[in-house]
Design a protein around this motif. Structure first.
Motif, PDB file in Angstrom:
ATOM      1  N   ALA A 163       0.827  -1.211   0.000  1.00  0.00           N
ATOM      2  CA  ALA A 163       0.000   0.000   0.000  1.00  0.00           C
ATOM      3  C   ALA A 163       0.861   1.260   0.000  1.00  0.00           C
ATOM      4  O   ALA A 163       0.606   2.204  -0.760  1.00  0.00           O
ATOM      5  CB  ALA A 163      -0.945   0.002   1.200  1.00  0.00           C
ATOM      6  N   ASP A 164       1.890   1.288   0.850  1.00  0.00           N
ATOM      7  CA  ASP A 164       2.747   2.475   0.892  1.00  0.00           C
ATOM      8  C   ASP A 164       3.561   2.621  -0.386  1.00  0.00           C
ATOM      9  O   ASP A 164       3.794   3.735  -0.863  1.00  0.00           O
ATOM     10  CB  ASP A 164       3.670   2.409   2.107  1.00  0.00           C
ATOM     11  CG  ASP A 164       2.906   2.537   3.419  1.00  0.00           C
ATOM     12  OD1 ASP A 164       1.991   3.383   3.479  1.00  0.00           O
ATOM     13  OD2 ASP A 164       3.213   1.798   4.367  1.00  0.00           O
ATOM     14  N   LEU A 165       3.970   1.493  -0.974  1.00  0.00           N
ATOM     15  CA  LEU A 165       4.709   1.539  -2.233  1.00  0.00           C
ATOM     16  C   LEU A 165       3.835   2.119  -3.344  1.00  0.00           C
ATOM     17  O   LEU A 165       4.264   3.021  -4.074  1.00  0.00           O
ATOM     18  CB  LEU A 165       5.179   0.137  -2.610  1.00  0.00           C
ATOM     19  CG  LEU A 165       5.911  -0.004  -3.947  1.00  0.00           C
ATOM     20  CD1 LEU A 165       7.164   0.847  -3.991  1.00  0.00           C
ATOM     21  CD2 LEU A 165       6.241  -1.480  -4.217  1.00  0.00           C
ATOM     22  N   GLU A 166       2.606   1.642  -3.473  1.00  0.00           N
ATOM     23  CA  GLU A 166       1.757   2.145  -4.550  1.00  0.00           C
ATOM     24  C   GLU A 166       1.385   3.605  -4.332  1.00  0.00           C
ATOM     25  O   GLU A 166       1.333   4.382  -5.290  1.00  0.00           O
ATOM     26  CB  GLU A 166       0.491   1.287  -4.718  1.00  0.00           C
ATOM     27  CG  GLU A 166      -0.519   1.441  -3.615  1.00  0.00           C
ATOM     28  CD  GLU A 166      -1.833   0.733  -3.898  1.00  0.00           C
ATOM     29  OE1 GLU A 166      -1.918  -0.032  -4.870  1.00  0.00           O
ATOM     30  OE2 GLU A 166      -2.778   0.964  -3.119  1.00  0.00           O
ATOM     31  N   GLN A 167       1.157   3.999  -3.081  1.00  0.00           N
ATOM     32  CA  GLN A 167       0.843   5.406  -2.827  1.00  0.00           C
ATOM     33  C   GLN A 167       2.022   6.303  -3.193  1.00  0.00           C
ATOM     34  O   GLN A 167       1.849   7.401  -3.731  1.00  0.00           O
ATOM     35  CB  GLN A 167       0.451   5.611  -1.363  1.00  0.00           C
ATOM     36  CG  GLN A 167      -0.929   5.066  -0.997  1.00  0.00           C
ATOM     37  CD  GLN A 167      -2.052   5.765  -1.732  1.00  0.00           C
ATOM     38  OE1 GLN A 167      -2.064   6.992  -1.831  1.00  0.00           O
ATOM     39  NE2 GLN A 167      -2.997   4.996  -2.255  1.00  0.00           N
ATOM     40  N   ARG A 171       2.033   9.252  -6.099  1.00  0.00           N
ATOM     41  CA  ARG A 171       2.447  10.639  -5.869  1.00  0.00           C
ATOM     42  C   ARG A 171       3.528  11.059  -6.852  1.00  0.00           C
ATOM     43  O   ARG A 171       3.526  12.190  -7.341  1.00  0.00           O
ATOM     44  CB  ARG A 171       2.915  10.809  -4.420  1.00  0.00           C
ATOM     45  CG  ARG A 171       1.751  10.730  -3.433  1.00  0.00           C
ATOM     46  CD  ARG A 171       2.147  11.201  -2.039  1.00  0.00           C
ATOM     47  NE  ARG A 171       0.957  11.227  -1.198  1.00  0.00           N
ATOM     48  CZ  ARG A 171       0.557  10.204  -0.438  1.00  0.00           C
ATOM     49  NH1 ARG A 171       1.251   9.090  -0.412  1.00  0.00           N
ATOM     50  NH2 ARG A 171      -0.544  10.302   0.282  1.00  0.00           N
ATOM     51  N   GLU A 172       4.453  10.167  -7.133  1.00  0.00           N
ATOM     52  CA  GLU A 172       5.513  10.506  -8.092  1.00  0.00           C
ATOM     53  C   GLU A 172       4.941  10.770  -9.482  1.00  0.00           C
ATOM     54  O   GLU A 172       5.468  11.602 -10.233  1.00  0.00           O
ATOM     55  CB  GLU A 172       6.552   9.384  -8.157  1.00  0.00           C
ATOM     56  CG  GLU A 172       7.344   9.233  -6.876  1.00  0.00           C
ATOM     57  CD  GLU A 172       8.808   8.925  -7.109  1.00  0.00           C
ATOM     58  OE1 GLU A 172       9.302   9.102  -8.236  1.00  0.00           O
ATOM     59  OE2 GLU A 172       9.465   8.511  -6.130  1.00  0.00           O
ATOM     60  N   PRO A 225       4.047  11.133   2.437  1.00  0.00           N
ATOM     61  CA  PRO A 225       5.320  11.136   1.711  1.00  0.00           C
ATOM     62  C   PRO A 225       5.162  11.720   0.317  1.00  0.00           C
ATOM     63  O   PRO A 225       4.087  11.650  -0.292  1.00  0.00           O
ATOM     64  CB  PRO A 225       5.702   9.655   1.657  1.00  0.00           C
ATOM     65  CG  PRO A 225       4.409   8.921   1.840  1.00  0.00           C
ATOM     66  CD  PRO A 225       3.552   9.779   2.704  1.00  0.00           C
ATOM     67  N   ALA A 226       6.234  12.300  -0.198  1.00  0.00           N
ATOM     68  CA  ALA A 226       6.182  12.946  -1.520  1.00  0.00           C
ATOM     69  C   ALA A 226       6.278  11.941  -2.654  1.00  0.00           C
ATOM     70  O   ALA A 226       5.868  12.225  -3.776  1.00  0.00           O
ATOM     71  CB  ALA A 226       7.306  13.971  -1.639  1.00  0.00           C
ATOM     72  N   GLY A 227       6.827  10.770  -2.380  1.00  0.00           N
ATOM     73  CA  GLY A 227       7.013   9.766  -3.433  1.00  0.00           C
ATOM     74  C   GLY A 227       7.475   8.469  -2.819  1.00  0.00           C
ATOM     75  O   GLY A 227       7.234   8.200  -1.631  1.00  0.00           O
TER      76      GLY A 227
END
Length: 257
Positions: A163-167, A171-172, A225-227
């Protein structure tokens, strides 16, 4: 099976302990539906939680919704389709060469595919259209799977870090921004104390939590996080997710020197 048997148990001992307590609590209370440990757990009242989410103005305004592929969010995906929303769901465990499926209710109806089938992981894998991250439109609302959550928007997943990876990737690529709601549906017993969750810099916080009993708008104080924190992506994620290394190279080329 216990939480200690999870393949991801050693990544963060504090989060591992929190998710173990939640899994055990669900089983002890008899509110789990099916297997619980080492997964985003299904729960009694998932339909009611999905209805609470769908009553929100943010849901009603959303035309493009991303939802995780797990069983407790079947009612969320089903409501998205019946509400005429364009739905995106990730391949379970991001294990294919393509990361996402585009599930269009108009196309499903034209092809005589019932929404109940398409809302399941097997159904959207069969009837959805494979897409790359780069080909996705901007998302109006994101739904993520959780094991434990806090009222201030902290969360723990099953430990894989998907989940955090895809978010971070969203964002990137500019697919979400700080105004994009990040929601989940969980059982009320999955709402845990703030002290049980340590939010790290690469963790995405929740803005909306829907349970079978209540709707929580977190007004989270945590900064999103920004990316992608590529230094936190583990070697097994690069080996298990077929497209990840190529996507990283593509994003870094776009950033330039």
């Amino acid at each position: 099976m216990t939480g200690e048997d999870s393949r991801w148990a050693q990544r963060n001992p504090i989060k591992t302990a929190a998710r173990n307590r939640v899994w055990e609590r669900l089983v002890a209370a008899g509110v789990n539906v099916g297997p619980t440990f080492d997964r985003i757990p299904n729960f009694v009242g998932a339909d009611a939680a999905a209805k609470r989410l769908a009553d929100l103005d943010a849901w009603k305004r959303a035309r493009v919704v991303k939802c995780n592929p797990d069983p407790p969010q079947i009612p969320v995906r089903l409501r998205a389709l019946y509400d005429g929303k364009l739905l995106f769901a990730p391949v379970p465990y991001l294990s294919e060469r393509f990361p996402y499926l585009r599930i269009d209710p108009e196309k499903l109806a034209a092809d005589h595919v019932d929404f109940e089938t398409a809302a399941t992981a097997q159904g959207f894998m069969a009837y959805g259209e494979p897409v790359r991250f780069e080909d996705m439109p901007k998302l109006d609302l994101c739904v993520v799977g959780c094991v434990g959550v806090t009222r201030r928007g902290g969360r723990v997943g099953k430990g894989a870090g998907f989940a955090d990876l895809e978010q971070g990737i969203f964002r990137e690529l500019g697919l979400v921004d700080d105004s994009t709601p990040i929601a989940t549906t969980v059982h009320s017993s999955q709402v845990i104390d703030e002290s049980e969750v340590v939010m790290e810099g690469h963790d995405s916080a929740l803005t909306i939590i829907a349970t079978e009993l209540e709707l929580i708008e977190t007004h989270t104080p945590f900064r999103q996080p920004a990316g992608v924190a590529w230094d936190r992506v583990r070697p097994d994620q690069f080996s298990d997710i077929p497209f990840l290394a190529d996507l990283r190279a593509s994003l870094e080329r776009k950033r330039g020197p």
